[in-house]
Structures are given as C-alpha cells and as structure tokens.
Design a protein around this motif. Structure first.
Motif, PDB file in Angstrom:
ATOM      1  N   UNK A   1       0.808  -1.516   0.131  1.00  0.00           N
ATOM      2  CA  UNK A   1      -0.052  -0.036   0.099  1.00  0.00           C
ATOM      3  C   UNK A   1       0.786   1.472  -0.106  1.00  0.00           C
ATOM      4  N   UNK A   2       0.369   2.313  -0.316  1.00  0.00           N
ATOM      5  CA  UNK A   2       1.158   3.698  -0.294  1.00  0.00           C
ATOM      6  C   UNK A   2       1.858   3.581   1.124  1.00  0.00           C
ATOM      7  N   UNK A   3       3.024   4.331   1.009  1.00  0.00           N
ATOM      8  CA  UNK A   3       3.776   4.191   2.255  1.00  0.00           C
ATOM      9  C   UNK A   3       4.048   5.613   2.950  1.00  0.00           C
ATOM     10  N   UNK A   4       3.887   5.851   4.416  1.00  0.00           N
ATOM     11  CA  UNK A   4       4.646   6.632   5.032  1.00  0.00           C
ATOM     12  C   UNK A   4       5.535   6.216   6.028  1.00  0.00           C
ATOM     13  N   UNK A   5       7.034   6.859   6.032  1.00  0.00           N
ATOM     14  CA  UNK A   5       7.769   6.510   6.885  1.00  0.00           C
ATOM     15  C   UNK A   5       8.136   7.529   7.770  1.00  0.00           C
TER      16      UNK A   5
ATOM     17  N   UNK B   1       8.334  20.152  19.916  1.00  0.00           N
ATOM     18  CA  UNK B   1       9.341  19.680  18.816  1.00  0.00           C
ATOM     19  C   UNK B   1       8.995  18.665  17.966  1.00  0.00           C
ATOM     20  N   UNK B   2       8.239  17.940  17.925  1.00  0.00           N
ATOM     21  CA  UNK B   2       7.738  16.965  16.993  1.00  0.00           C
ATOM     22  C   UNK B   2       6.967  17.716  15.951  1.00  0.00           C
ATOM     23  N   UNK B   3       5.837  18.590  16.674  1.00  0.00           N
ATOM     24  CA  UNK B   3       5.149  19.308  15.837  1.00  0.00           C
ATOM     25  C   UNK B   3       6.037  20.386  14.724  1.00  0.00           C
ATOM     26  N   UNK B   4       7.097  20.921  15.557  1.00  0.00           N
ATOM     27  CA  UNK B   4       7.776  21.798  14.701  1.00  0.00           C
ATOM     28  C   UNK B   4       8.525  20.949  13.276  1.00  0.00           C
ATOM     29  N   UNK B   5       8.988  19.556  13.701  1.00  0.00           N
ATOM     30  CA  UNK B   5       9.531  19.062  12.680  1.00  0.00           C
ATOM     31  C   UNK B   5       8.980  18.194  11.861  1.00  0.00           C
ATOM     32  N   UNK B   6       7.480  18.104  12.084  1.00  0.00           N
ATOM     33  CA  UNK B   6       6.501  17.439  11.245  1.00  0.00           C
ATOM     34  C   UNK B   6       6.586  16.000  11.534  1.00  0.00           C
ATOM     35  N   UNK B   7       7.052  15.342  12.790  1.00  0.00           N
ATOM     36  CA  UNK B   7       6.921  13.949  12.863  1.00  0.00           C
ATOM     37  C   UNK B   7       5.926  13.731  13.851  1.00  0.00           C
ATOM     38  N   UNK B   8       5.059  14.493  14.433  1.00  0.00           N
ATOM     39  CA  UNK B   8       3.757  14.114  15.311  1.00  0.00           C
ATOM     40  C   UNK B   8       3.014  13.269  14.717  1.00  0.00           C
ATOM     41  N   UNK B   9       1.837  12.838  15.466  1.00  0.00           N
ATOM     42  CA  UNK B   9       0.660  12.229  14.586  1.00  0.00           C
ATOM     43  C   UNK B   9       0.005  12.932  13.684  1.00  0.00           C
ATOM     44  N   UNK B  10      -0.234  14.161  13.954  1.00  0.00           N
ATOM     45  CA  UNK B  10      -1.027  15.043  12.943  1.00  0.00           C
ATOM     46  C   UNK B  10      -0.205  15.039  11.511  1.00  0.00           C
ATOM     47  N   UNK B  11       1.032  14.938  11.550  1.00  0.00           N
ATOM     48  CA  UNK B  11       1.880  15.040  10.442  1.00  0.00           C
ATOM     49  C   UNK B  11       1.817  13.719   9.529  1.00  0.00           C
ATOM     50  N   UNK B  12       1.832  12.535  10.509  1.00  0.00           N
ATOM     51  CA  UNK B  12       1.574  11.357   9.966  1.00  0.00           C
ATOM     52  C   UNK B  12       0.292  11.088   9.378  1.00  0.00           C
ATOM     53  N   UNK B  13      -0.906  11.549  10.034  1.00  0.00           N
ATOM     54  CA  UNK B  13      -2.294  11.393   9.370  1.00  0.00           C
ATOM     55  C   UNK B  13      -2.274  12.302   7.874  1.00  0.00           C
ATOM     56  N   UNK B  14      -1.742  13.472   8.106  1.00  0.00           N
ATOM     57  CA  UNK B  14      -1.853  14.089   6.994  1.00  0.00           C
ATOM     58  C   UNK B  14      -0.976  13.918   5.751  1.00  0.00           C
ATOM     59  N   UNK B  15       0.144  13.195   6.059  1.00  0.00           N
ATOM     60  CA  UNK B  15       0.948  12.512   4.882  1.00  0.00           C
ATOM     61  C   UNK B  15       0.197  11.504   4.345  1.00  0.00           C
ATOM     62  N   UNK B  16      -0.331  10.650   5.169  1.00  0.00           N
ATOM     63  CA  UNK B  16      -1.196   9.373   4.809  1.00  0.00           C
ATOM     64  C   UNK B  16      -2.293   9.948   3.898  1.00  0.00           C
ATOM     65  N   UNK B  17      -3.119  10.830   4.410  1.00  0.00           N
ATOM     66  CA  UNK B  17      -4.347  11.206   3.541  1.00  0.00           C
ATOM     67  C   UNK B  17      -3.957  11.966   2.045  1.00  0.00           C
ATOM     68  N   UNK B  18      -3.030  12.588   2.274  1.00  0.00           N
ATOM     69  CA  UNK B  18      -2.455  13.372   1.066  1.00  0.00           C
ATOM     70  C   UNK B  18      -1.703  12.120   0.041  1.00  0.00           C
ATOM     71  N   UNK B  19      -1.558  11.227   0.561  1.00  0.00           N
ATOM     72  CA  UNK B  19      -0.825  10.126  -0.380  1.00  0.00           C
ATOM     73  C   UNK B  19      -2.138   9.374  -0.926  1.00  0.00           C
ATOM     74  N   UNK B  20      -3.219   9.391  -0.210  1.00  0.00           N
ATOM     75  CA  UNK B  20      -4.499   8.716  -0.982  1.00  0.00           C
ATOM     76  C   UNK B  20      -5.486   9.559  -1.524  1.00  0.00           C
TER      77      UNK B  20
END
Length: 783
Positions: free
Chosen positions: A723-727, A764-783
């Motif tokens: 499936x589309x992948x978020x790392x 700090x996680x939010x600043x670098x885009x590695x928090x849960x919000x960033x992961x959800x957003x990246x997954x939805x963008x992929x789809x």
C-alpha cells in the motif's frame, strides 16, 4: 688567525666492513632500495592502461628507513607490536621481505587490486602488519589502546605475553588533535610499554614546516609524564662539533629556521661554504671550520642527523624507561639517500630511471634484478636470518566466542526508556550468562551515570591495573560507587570520543591478536557519534569488533536544544561498512538486539554494531510482545533481522506506516486515528534499516550484506499487503526512503532535516513534522 682542521673528517667512526654496525648499514641500504623500487615498479614498470595516478611515497619511506632498520634488526622483541606511519608502508614490506615474511611476487603489487595496500593493513596485506594505519593520527594512537587491551586481558587471567607497543609517527601527525587527546588521558601515563618514535623530517605534503616547535612538543610530552629522548645529530656532525669552531656550527644549525636548513640540503659544497658563515657573529670561526673540510664530508655533514645514525638510534632505544611511556624525537631528512632528499616538493615525487640506476649501484643490486636478497652466507644474510628467528612470535590458539542467550525472557511493563534498558540488560546478563558477562567491558567518556550504566558500574567495578581506595564508599548519599580494581569491567576515559572509539577498536581486536575475544561496548551521547565515526570506522577496518551505543538521540531530547539533537546518525548507521545498526523502540528490543550484537563479536565472521537509544519514556504495553513462546521467538527473530509488523488492520490496508525508534507511539496514534476515518493502516516497526537494505540487495542478487535476511522483507512488507507508504523517524527521512522500493509503492518520508529547537516534546515533534498529525496528513495526502 685560522685553525687547522684535519681533512678529510671521516663520515663515521671507522669500522671494519664486517662489523655489526657496517652490516646493519648494508641492510639499511638494501631496505631503502627495496622500498624505493616497490614504488617505482608500481608507477613506472607495471602497465597502467588507464593512466590513473598510482602514487606512493619514496621520500617518506626513505625518511623512515634508518629508524625501522635499527628497530627491527636491533631493538625489537618477539612480543612487541609496531604501528608504521602510513607513507612508510613500502619500508615495512621491504623489511618483511628480507625476513622471509613476504613472497617476492607481492613486491610488484603495491596499490594493485588484491595486492599490497597503499597503507599498512592488518586485514588486507599478505605480510604481518600489527596495526592498520592510513588515517593520520589514528594509527599513531592505536598501540596505546593495544597496550591497554593486553593489560585488560591479563587481569582476566589470560596469558598473552608482554612487549612494547611502538608507534612510528610522522611529525606532521602531531598536528592532529586526536594525538593529544590520547597523550593527555591520565590512564596513558601508566603504560610504560608504549614507545613513540617521531620521524622529525620537518616537511609536510606541501612545504617545509616553518617552525616545527620541537622544544615545545618535547615539553608537552614531558608534562604528560612521558620520557622524552632526542636523537638530533649523527656521529659525523658530532665529530665536527668537537673541533675548533664546532660550537659555532652547532649553534648555527640549532638556530636556523627549518626552511633555511632544508635549503642547505640542496646546496653544493661551494654554496655551503658561503651560506653557513653568512651574517653570523662568529663567521670567522665557521669559515675556518668549513674551509678545512673536504667537499664530500661537508656535503655529508649537513644531512648527518641522528635519525639516520644507526648507532645513535640503537643507544636511544636502549635508554628507554619501561616504567612510563617514551617518545623518541629522531631528526631526519625526508628522502634521505635519494636524489630528491630535502626538496620541499618531494612528498610524492618519483626518481627518474637514471636516478634509480644510480641508487641500485650504490645499493649493490641491479635494476634488472631489483628484488635480490642477501646471499645467505653473507654477514647481512646472516643478520636477516638471525633477526627472523629472534622475532618469531608465539602463536595463540583462538578461543571460541562466549555463548550468549538469545532471549533472557524479561517482558518489561509500565513506562521505560530504551537507554535504561541497556543497563538493565547488562545486569541481567551477569545472572543469566556469567561467563559471557565476564568478557563484557564497557567504555565511557565521563557519561556513565547519564547513560544509565550506573547499576552496571556498581555491580562490576571500574578497571584499574591496581586496587585503589574509593573515598566515598562510606558516604550514604553516594549512589554511583567508583570502585577501581583489576577485576573491574568498566573503563572510564576523559571527555574525548576519539579515545573511546580508539580503545573500543583495540579491545575489539584481541580475538585476532591473542586469540582471546572481549565483548566491548562503548557508550556516548548520540550527537557525538559523528565526531567519533572516523576513528571508529578505521578500527572496524582494522578488525576491531565492538558495539557503539549512541544515547540519548534525536530531537526527542527536546529540552536540550538543537546542539544536542542528532539528525543524520540513523543514516550513518545504515551506511557504515562492517557494522549492523539498530534503533529499538521498546526495552525488550534493546535486550534482543544487544544480545544478538554481542553474539557477533570476537569471531572471524563477526561484525560491529551501533545501537541508537532514547531517553523518551514509552509505554511498554504498546510493544504487544506475544505471550506464546513460539510467537515471541518469531517476534525476536524479526526484530533482530530488521523489522516486524506491529499492527495489521483487518482486510487490506489503505496505507502502511513504517516507523522506527522513539516515534513509534506517534505512528500508532496516527494509525488509530486513520482507522477512525475509515482509512485502515498497517504499522511496521523498523529496527535496522541497514539490515533491511541488505535484504533488498540480497533479494536482487547483489552483494550479500552480512546478517541480512531476505525473508524479513516478506515478513514485514508482504507484497499482498502493499500500500502507499509513510515513513517516519526521529532522524533524517532519507534513512527509510528506500523502503518504498520493496514493493514499488508511492511514498512520503517524514523526519528531521533542520537543526532542532528547545521545547517540550510535543512542540518539537510538531515543529519538525513527525507528530501524529503530520503522519495522518501525509497518509491522507498520499490517498
């Protein structure tokens, strides 16, 4: 009034041609010829269809020839080990050849594929090499840590002999900070078997060094507790100094700048007679002295330094005090005995064919038969034979690496950090496998307590050659007890990461030196892994197998700020040859990966390891460790192989989240939220990107990576669930980017690419885009 001076002054004290000193001189000249011819053949004789520069260092080799001849054919003992400066490798091969340790066929293979290496290599050269060199400063310091490793082995009751640890060091190497970090460590002052010989030729690659500051260097070694010996002038110059005007000559040479002295080496005798007295207050005395010396003697005198006087070198070696480290400053001429001697650009220069023919004639060989050994019945042949017999070493049978458990069986609960799990696992090992635990030695640059080794240090003690009193042993408020004793298993060095990895390299090489494996573990703050990487990498190249633990790591250090937040170390671990890297997310994974890494040490097919740990507290129930024994073992094998599925959604996943280390909780939270949005997600935890990449390469039929298991790809990333992948990881996103190629899926890669900020973890996680919000957003963008 002029003073009559006998002429000619002898070049050296007269001696019969078959005297020991004269015979040693014959060997020296043959070594010089062989070393020069080895480089000449590689560049001028061997076919070179590509025209690519081969290189080699005739002048640097000639600078060291006298020192190495005096050492091998005089002072060296069977138990001694020698680190040879990188550019003198042809001299080492020439000596080994004369001693019967190298076949003639190898002499024509310098820098050829599969042949003699450009610099001495323990693992790749066909003849005996005690220490790999080539990285300036690191080979010089390696024998110090070799001495420490041998002493440590003796406290385990192992019989590994005794002997000096020699470093033959170029003077330019003393510019390296790593040298002084080592010299100044308090532990080093106790190592009386350490001897350095500094080739003081006062030239670097590009120039004559304006002011080598020998007096200052001597003072620095002396201040560190070393014995300092200096071999400055040879017998010919000393004989001139004893004549009327001799003190003026000594003063003149002592006080002139290095470039002026080097220029004298290129002068004719007539120019020397003019330049030496020029502008000097005692010019008349100097002029009278040199007027009474014939041309040949005057020419020889200006290059008659102690580092080329075999008798003076021998006397210096006999004066070594074995109760403390020793440094011998040997003044030399770069290119001594060659047509290029003393020229400021001779570093990589090659003798012409005519110059080689002249050197061959002076060396008693023919350019048509360059590899001639001495006649077996000649005095020089007898000296080579006797030296080979004298230096024959004891061989040590290899002891098997200790047996280690694969799983101690602990299932951590509650909240814990991977850093704390390191100390916990080491303590568990002392109970579950005491024989293996006795072989563990930990090393730290003054960060034992802050990296959670306190319990281990309290348990096993600190290593010291002798028992020392712990003055705080009766203090009830003291938590970390510093009990120094010969049976201790922890080495504490100063705040110098290069010292730590230098020690690791040699502690990790005892299996190949003396047949006795150790299990060395070095602990340092992860941001400083890159500072230590080059010397640690060189130690791996030289056969040192060890474990380096970087902790704490990443921007998960949030309050510490950007200066202490490592970004590229996950990628470093992926790319370092001879090393398996792990970044466990949970405490049980620390146990499994550490035990697997320990089991790979001290073996012919062994490898080093790098563990990247965190101080982030994580709920251990998230690991969902199977209770069933077979399922637990399957999980353990997956963790050790590089990845495992932590969440498998019902049905086919819409997206896969691949995550690693401290941010696994964010990946799990993101998967839960995606599921609530009707977007089912698998979560795969990566523990070793390097092993996964090796599995990808192996699956494609490319070069196998040690310990890479192709089966783990289908286990963690089965094609049927592609499936589309978020790392996402707390490190550079490049580290996991290759995962998209496993099943050729579309992918987005999250990670850290900027210097960090101080703050709370969420910010700090939010600043670098590695928090849960960033992961959800990246997954939805992929789809």
């Amino acid at each position: 009034m002029t003073t009559a001076v006998p002429s000619p002054v002898p070049a050296a004290p007269s001696a019969p041609d078959d005297s020991p000193l004269a015979v040693l001189g014959q060997v020296e000249q043959r070594v010089r010829w062989l070393a020069t011819a080895i480089v000449d053949h590689a560049n001028r004789v061997r076919p070179n269809p590509t025209g690519l520069k081969v290189g080699g260092h005739q002048a640097s080799s000639a600078s060291m020839t006298s020192i190495m001849t005096a050492l091998w054919f005089g002072a060296l003992r069977p138990g001694d080990r020698v680190s040879v400066k990188p550019h003198a490798s042809p001299v080492l091969h020439a000596v080994n050849y004369l001693l019967g340790e190298l076949d003639e066929r190898h002499l024509t293979t310098l820098r050829e594929f599969g042949g003699l290496q450009s610099y001495p290599s323990r693992s790749k050269d066909p003849d005996p090499v005690d220490y790999s060199t080539g990285s300036v400063g690191i080979g010089a310091t390696a024998p110090i840590w070799g001495a420490l490793a041998r002493r440590y082995l003796t406290t385990l009751g192992e019989q590994v002999g005794a002997g000096r640890q020699w470093s033959l060091v170029g003077d330019a190497e003393l510019d390296e900070g790593a040298v002084w970090e080592t010299v100044l460590d308090p532990m080093v002052a106790e190592l009386g078997e350490v001897v350095w010989v500094v080739d003081l030729n006062r030239q670097s690659l590009d120039r004559v060094v304006p002011n080598i500051g020998a007096t200052r260097l001597q003072g620095m070694f002396a201040a560190a507790g070393w014995q300092v010996l200096t071999v400055k002038y040879g017998a010919l110059l000393e004989s001139l100094f004893a004549l009327p005007g001799g003190e003026a000559l000594r003063r003149r040479i002592d006080e002139m700048p290095n470039p002026e002295y080097q220029r004298l080496l290129r002068c004719t005798p007539a120019q020397l007679r003019e330049r030496l007295p020029e502008g000097q207050p005692d010019a008349d005395a100097l002029r009278d002295l040199v007027a009474g010396v014939d041309d040949a003697t005057l020419h020889a005198a200006v290059r008659n330094l102690g580092g080329h006087d075999l008798q003076a070198l021998g006397e210096a070696f006999e004066a070594i005090d074995d109760t403390r480290p020793t440094v011998v400053f040997a003044y030399t001429v770069k290119g001594f005995g060659l047509a290029s001697e003393g020229h400021p650009q001779n570093h990589s220069s090659l003798l012409t064919a005519a110059q080689m023919a002249d050197l061959a004639a002076r060396s008693g060989v023919s350019v048509d038969a360059p590899w001639a050994r001495f006649d077996a019945d000649s005095p020089a042949g007898a000296l080579c034979r006797e030296t080979a017999q004298r230096l024959r070493r004891t061989t040590y049978d290899a002891s098997p690496a200790p047996t280690l458990p694969a799983d101690i069986g602990r299932t951590p609960t509650g909240t814990a950090t991977t850093q704390a799990a390191l100390g916990r696992t080491l303590l568990d090992l002392t109970r579950e496998a005491p024989e293996a635990a006795r072989r563990v030695v930990t090393v730290s640059p003054d960060v034992s307590s802050s990296t959670n080794l306190g319990g281990w240090v309290n348990k096993v003690g600190v290593w010291s050659p002798e028992q020392r009193r712990d003055w705080f042993d009766d203090d009830p408020e003291t938590i970390l007890h510093w009990r120094e004793r010969p049976t201790g298993q922890h080495l504490e060095l100063g705040i110098a990461e290069t010292n730590l990895v230098g020690a690791l390299g040699e502690l990790g090489a005892t299996w190949s030196r003396w047949g006795q494996p150790l299990l060395p573990i070095g602990v340092m703050y992860d941001p400083f892994v890159e500072r230590a990487l080059e010397p640690w990498s060189f130690g791996i190249y030289a056969g040192g197998q060890s474990i380096l633990v970087g902790t704490p790591s990443g921007v998960s250090l949030a309050p510490e700020g950007g200066a202490h937040q490592s970004i590229s170390t996950p990628s470093v671990g992926l790319e370092q040859p001879g090393c398996v890297t792990y970044e466990p997310a949970f405490a049980v994974e620390v146990e499994w990966t550490l035990l697997a890494s320990l089991a790979r040490l001290g073996r012919q097919d062994g490898t080093s390891a790098y563990l990247r740990l965190s101080t982030r507290p994580v709920d251990q129930s998230l690991a969902a460790v199977p209770a069933d024994a077979a399922a637990r073992e399957r999980r353990r094998r997956q963790v050790v192989a590089g990845a495992y599925p932590l969440v498998r959604c019902d049905g086919e996943p819409a997206v896969t989240i691949a995550t690693m280390g401290a941010v696994v909780p964010e990946a799990l939270a993101a998967a839960e939220r995606l599921a609530s949005l009707g977007t089912p997600a698998d979560v795969v935890v990566v523990t070793s990107p390097g092993l996964l990449f090796g599995a990808v390469q192996a699956r494609a039929g490319r070069e196998a990576v040690p310990y890479a298991e192709p089966w783990v790809l289908e286990s963690a990333f089965p094609a049927r669930r592609a499936a589309p992948l978020v790392t996402v990881l707390d490190g550079h996103p490049h580290t996991l980017a290759f995962l998209a190629g496993i099943n050729r899926t579309r992918a987005t890669h999250l990670g850290v690419t900027r210097f960090g900020q101080s703050g709370d973890l969420a910010s700090v996680y939010r600043h670098h885009g590695i928090d849960a919000d960033a992961v959800v957003a990246a997954a939805l963008d992929l789809l």
